[in-house]
Write an enzyme that holds these catalytic residues in place. Structure first.
Site, mmCIF file in Angstrom:
data_model
loop_
_atom_site.group_PDB
_atom_site.id
_atom_site.type_symbol
_atom_site.label_atom_id
_atom_site.label_comp_id
_atom_site.label_asym_id
_atom_site.label_seq_id
_atom_site.Cartn_x
_atom_site.Cartn_y
_atom_site.Cartn_z
ATOM 1 N N ASP A 10 67.761 94.726 45.910
ATOM 2 C CA ASP A 10 68.842 94.744 45.078
ATOM 3 C C ASP A 10 69.804 95.994 45.728
ATOM 4 O OD1 ASP A 10 70.581 94.603 42.648
ATOM 5 O OD2 ASP A 10 69.764 96.444 41.858
ATOM 6 N N SER A 11 71.027 96.237 45.115
ATOM 7 C CA SER A 11 71.985 97.290 45.580
ATOM 8 C C SER A 11 71.396 98.725 45.095
ATOM 9 C CB SER A 11 73.233 97.205 44.978
ATOM 10 O OG SER A 11 73.248 97.070 43.433
ATOM 11 N N CYS A 73 69.368 90.474 42.535
ATOM 12 C CA CYS A 73 70.608 90.903 42.328
ATOM 13 C C CYS A 73 71.512 89.641 42.219
ATOM 14 C CB CYS A 73 71.038 91.496 43.607
ATOM 15 S SG CYS A 73 72.838 92.066 43.659
ATOM 16 N N GLU A 153 72.188 103.524 37.067
ATOM 17 C CA GLU A 153 71.912 104.185 38.118
ATOM 18 C C GLU A 153 71.928 105.693 37.967
ATOM 19 O OE1 GLU A 153 71.582 103.430 41.506
ATOM 20 O OE2 GLU A 153 71.129 101.363 40.857
ATOM 21 N N CYS A 185 72.738 90.589 35.550
ATOM 22 C CA CYS A 185 72.836 91.581 36.308
ATOM 23 C C CYS A 185 71.287 92.323 36.172
ATOM 24 C CB CYS A 185 73.763 92.613 36.220
ATOM 25 S SG CYS A 185 73.860 94.108 37.191
ATOM 26 N N HIS A 187 70.254 95.180 36.633
ATOM 27 C CA HIS A 187 70.241 96.667 36.041
ATOM 28 C C HIS A 187 70.495 96.380 34.630
ATOM 29 C CE1 HIS A 187 71.737 97.782 40.192
ATOM 30 N NE2 HIS A 187 71.797 99.011 39.778
HETATM 31 N N1 DGL Z 1 71.852 94.545 40.051
HETATM 32 C C1 DGL Z 1 72.858 93.783 40.939
HETATM 33 C C2 DGL Z 1 73.380 92.492 40.217
HETATM 34 O O1 DGL Z 1 72.406 92.026 39.555
HETATM 35 C C3 DGL Z 1 74.040 94.665 41.282
HETATM 36 C C4 DGL Z 1 74.690 95.543 40.843
HETATM 37 C C5 DGL Z 1 75.772 96.077 41.416
HETATM 38 O O2 DGL Z 1 75.347 96.640 42.377
HETATM 39 O O3 DGL Z 1 77.050 96.260 40.958
HETATM 40 O O4 DGL Z 1 74.260 91.975 40.256
#
Ligand code: DGL
Length: 268
Positions: A10-11, A73, A153, A185, A187
């Site tokens: 993931d990011s 992600c 984050e 997402c 996150h």
């Molecule tokens: N967690 C990621 C997603 O599912 C990326 C969030 C991001 O880096 O903007 O989209």
């Protein structure tokens, strides 16, 4: 039995919501995780950039001898999955959008579904497209929530500020009387507690990670690639800020992170 690890990326910390599901439902599997903490967020970047970053990460994961990959992600899944499958045809890849769609179709009773995600995920229109392809009578409403990722984050998921931000973003979806909300997402499941306080018990929250882990389990067993190790290893790699990542990961996964290292990912 194939004891090689599953690669998950993931990011940033968001993909840990997928790691958690894998630890829970695929207990004998080892994991190599990569969080691109130097380049988060992905959600405000172009498709070309997201594809390029993801390809670098997959090349790195392949050096770790992974047997399969989970793109943890939604931004990558909704924008770059076709390109990445073309670039890496020899490794099984599971993404998270299909699993989210599958769960939403089984969860909704009224057929009115909300999707929250990054700007890039919502702009891709992937969730509505796939949902409506299954059932054209559904009503699907998307909402980009760009402030959710930095809140998570930075460890602010349970802060009053998060409550206000979530309330503001979800207002238009609640006005549409959604009965299911896809957390589009990885996150966002870290905000579950705050989101639940706002949506109440009438709206079912959908975390695609559960189905993604299940799909990975199915692929591995179908190909005789499962592992039932009694000592699975979990290794974590980031592109920056090891300490912050480690702190968050230990809290979220509820276990000490023994192996973490920084990788110069742009060299891959
Ligand atoms: N967690 C990621 C997603 O599912 C990326 C969030 C991001 O880096 O903007 O989209």
């Amino acid at each position: 039995m194939d004891s090689r690890p599953i690669g998950i990326f993931d990011s940033g910390v968001g993909g840990l919501t997928v790691v958690k599901e894998v630890m829970h439902s695929l207990v004998g599997e080892s994991v190599v995780y990569f969080g691109d903490t130097a380049r988060v967020p992905y959600g405000s970047k172009s498709k070309q950039t997201v594809t390029k970053f993801s390809a670098q990460i997959i090349r790195f994961l392949l050096t770790q001898d992974v047997k399969a990959i989970i793109i943890a992600c939604n931004t990558v899944s909704s924008n770059s999955i076709e390109e990445l499958r073309d670039m890496f045809p020899n490794i099984p890849i599971v993404e998270v959008v299909g699993p989210g769609v599958h769960m939403a179709l089984h969860t909704t009773k009224t057929g009115v579904i909300g999707v929250v995600g990054t700007q890039a995920t919502i702009a891709s229109n992937k969730y509505p497209e796939l949902l409506l392809a299954q059932d054209a009578a559904l009503k699907v409403y998307g909402k980009a929530c760009p402030l959710f990722v930095p809140l998570v984050e930075d460890g602010w998921a349970d802060h009053d500020v998060a409550y206000q931000v979530v309330k503001e973003y979800l207002k238009p979806l609640l006005e549409k009387n959604i009965d299911s909300l896809i957390l589009g997402c990885t996150h966002y499941p870290m905000l579950t507690h705050t989101i639940k306080e706002i949506v109440g018990t009438q709206v079912e929250l959908i975390n695609p990670a559960e189905e993604a882990a299940k799909q990975m389990g199915d692929i591995l067993s179908k190909n005789n690639m499962s592992s039932n190790s009694i000592n699975p290893e979990y290794k974590f790699y980031v592109s920056d800020s090891e300490e912050q990542f480690k702190k968050m990961a230990q809290i979220f996964l509820n276990k000490p992170i023994e192996h973490i290292a920084t990788v110069p990912i742009e060299e891959y």
